[in-house]
Design a protein around this motif. Structure first.
Motif, PDB file in Angstrom:
ATOM      1  N   THR A  50      24.975  73.958-103.781  1.00 17.12           N
ATOM      2  CA  THR A  50      23.964  74.397-105.017  1.00 17.12           C
ATOM      3  C   THR A  50      24.318  74.661-106.222  1.00 17.12           C
ATOM      4  O   THR A  50      25.174  76.126-105.647  1.00 17.12           O
ATOM      5  CB  THR A  50      22.565  74.155-104.895  1.00 17.12           C
ATOM      6  N   LYS A  51      24.138  74.990-107.258  1.00 17.73           N
ATOM      7  CA  LYS A  51      24.684  76.179-108.424  1.00 17.73           C
ATOM      8  C   LYS A  51      24.067  77.188-108.049  1.00 17.73           C
ATOM      9  O   LYS A  51      24.652  78.319-108.421  1.00 17.73           O
ATOM     10  CB  LYS A  51      24.319  74.990-109.584  1.00 17.73           C
ATOM     11  N   GLY A  52      22.941  77.119-107.721  1.00 13.67           N
ATOM     12  CA  GLY A  52      22.447  78.255-107.162  1.00 13.67           C
ATOM     13  C   GLY A  52      22.759  79.502-106.060  1.00 13.67           C
ATOM     14  O   GLY A  52      21.598  79.809-106.104  1.00 13.67           O
ATOM     15  N   CYS A  53      22.593  79.051-104.966  1.00  9.95           N
ATOM     16  CA  CYS A  53      23.011  79.179-103.685  1.00  9.95           C
ATOM     17  C   CYS A  53      23.216  80.637-103.254  1.00  9.95           C
ATOM     18  O   CYS A  53      24.040  80.891-104.100  1.00  9.95           O
ATOM     19  CB  CYS A  53      24.321  78.141-103.085  1.00  9.95           C
ATOM     20  N   THR A  54      22.003  80.631-102.419  1.00  8.70           N
ATOM     21  CA  THR A  54      22.037  82.261-102.793  1.00  8.70           C
ATOM     22  C   THR A  54      22.205  82.424-100.667  1.00  8.70           C
ATOM     23  O   THR A  54      21.149  82.204-100.761  1.00  8.70           O
ATOM     24  CB  THR A  54      20.365  83.127-103.509  1.00  8.70           C
ATOM     25  N   SER A  55      22.996  83.709-100.475  1.00  8.78           N
ATOM     26  CA  SER A  55      23.065  84.404 -99.807  1.00  8.78           C
ATOM     27  C   SER A  55      22.252  85.666 -99.634  1.00  8.78           C
ATOM     28  O   SER A  55      21.922  86.336-100.435  1.00  8.78           O
ATOM     29  CB  SER A  55      24.085  84.168 -98.611  1.00  8.78           C
ATOM     30  N   TRP A  56      21.544  86.068 -98.597  1.00  9.75           N
ATOM     31  CA  TRP A  56      20.608  87.187 -98.121  1.00  9.75           C
ATOM     32  C   TRP A  56      21.258  88.012 -97.733  1.00  9.75           C
ATOM     33  O   TRP A  56      21.286  87.384 -96.356  1.00  9.75           O
ATOM     34  CB  TRP A  56      19.004  86.861 -98.090  1.00  9.75           C
ATOM     35  N   LEU A  57      21.480  89.710 -98.214  1.00  7.74           N
ATOM     36  CA  LEU A  57      22.435  90.398 -97.059  1.00  7.74           C
ATOM     37  C   LEU A  57      20.769  91.692 -96.860  1.00  7.74           C
ATOM     38  O   LEU A  57      20.520  92.004 -97.342  1.00  7.74           O
ATOM     39  CB  LEU A  57      23.184  91.344 -97.470  1.00  7.74           C
ATOM     40  N   THR A  58      20.288  92.018 -95.733  1.00  8.31           N
ATOM     41  CA  THR A  58      19.522  93.029 -95.397  1.00  8.31           C
ATOM     42  C   THR A  58      19.736  93.874 -93.862  1.00  8.31           C
ATOM     43  O   THR A  58      21.074  93.641 -93.460  1.00  8.31           O
ATOM     44  CB  THR A  58      18.458  92.557 -95.105  1.00  8.31           C
TER      45      THR A  58
END
Length: 282
Positions: free
Chosen positions: A166-174
């Protein structure tokens, strides 16, 4: 090859319908690290990240799956009202369809990428694609920029915008403690062309889709993670890891090579699909 490409796109549309039952089917919740749990359905992972100051919920499964997510959170002994933030990987109904209900029941603040905001608030797929996708719209309370962090109770979640799916596909790192070992954990956004199997070329609503995919692959190759968590369990073999954990394997979810392998395979499939579409379109 061109015929096979068209058939592949049609097959995805058919298989998505066939798989929909698992997306809203129950599954027992389970712990991954000391403060990360999968509270999703059989076919869609939803992640609860707990902190002493309240909790964060990543994705909400389908609209029907929201009740399963709520039940799983409560089964683990957590309260819905203690969820302070809702976040998302990408604006497709199988992952965000339940967020409107979860937002209502938790009172949590919903944070998403700027590029996914339109799709989320209108409940539609914001791209030309070979399938239609609608869901209950959800108001975005705050947007988050690439590289910025969501911080709560000592937990830092960094947003890595990885567009394409998607246009705003977001992966999150922690980072998360895991029985005395600090693990780098990534909630990786989908890297597949599924849903875009006929629209990598000439996508009027999302003209930069091919470039975005390539940039996301390049970026994720630079990220190091011990634990890779996906929205669809099969993408990172979560069910097999869960069963291994049940059978006594303490580090069942740990695989430092998995992210690079996942990205490399997704990139190869993308390039094959892109080439076929370029050859089949004037």
């Amino acid at each position: 090859m061109r015929t096979l490409s068209l058939l592949a796109g049609l097959f995805f549309a058919a298989s998505a319908v066939a798989d929909e039952a698992s997306w809203s089917a129950p599954h027992a919740p389970y712990q991954i690290t000391d403060n990360i749990y999968n509270v999703g359905t059989a076919g869609i992972s939803v992640y609860l990240i707990t902190t002493p100051k309240g909790h964060i919920l990543l994705d909400g499964a389908t609209q029907a799956g929201a009740a399963i997510v709520e039940t799983n959170i409560q089964r683990l002994g957590f309260k819905l009202k203690d969820i302070k933030y809702l976040i998302e990987n990408h604006a497709h109904s199988d992952h965000v369809g339940g967020l409107a209900q979860l937002k209502k029941d938790t009172g949590a603040t919903f944070i998403a990428s700027k590029a996914d905001r339109y799709g989320l608030e209108h409940g539609i797929l914001d791209s030309d694609a070979n399938w239609t996708d609608t869901f209950t719209p959800i108001k975005v309370d705050k947007t988050i920029d690439d590289g910025k962090e969501l911080i709560l109770g000592g937990v830092h979640l960094q947003a890595i915008i990885t567009p394409g799916h998607t246009k705003g596909c977001t992966s999150w790192l922690t980072e998360s403690q895991d029985k005395g070992v600090l693990r780098r954990v990534i909630f990786v956004c989908s890297l597949t062309t599924a849903g875009n199997s006929l629209s990598l070329v000439g996508n009027k609503l999302y003209p930069s889709i091919a470039t975005d995919f390539r940039n996301s692959f390049a970026r994720l190759k630079q990220v190091k993670a011990d634990v890779v968590l996906s929205g669809h369990p099969e993408a990172t073999n979560l069910e097999q890891k869960y069963l291994a954990q049940v059978n006594g394997k303490k580090d069942a979810f740990v695989n430092p090579d998995e992210l690079l392998n996942l990205v490399t395979k997704a990139e190869e499939k993308f390039e094959e699909e892109l080439k076929q579409q370029q050859e089949s379109k004037p």
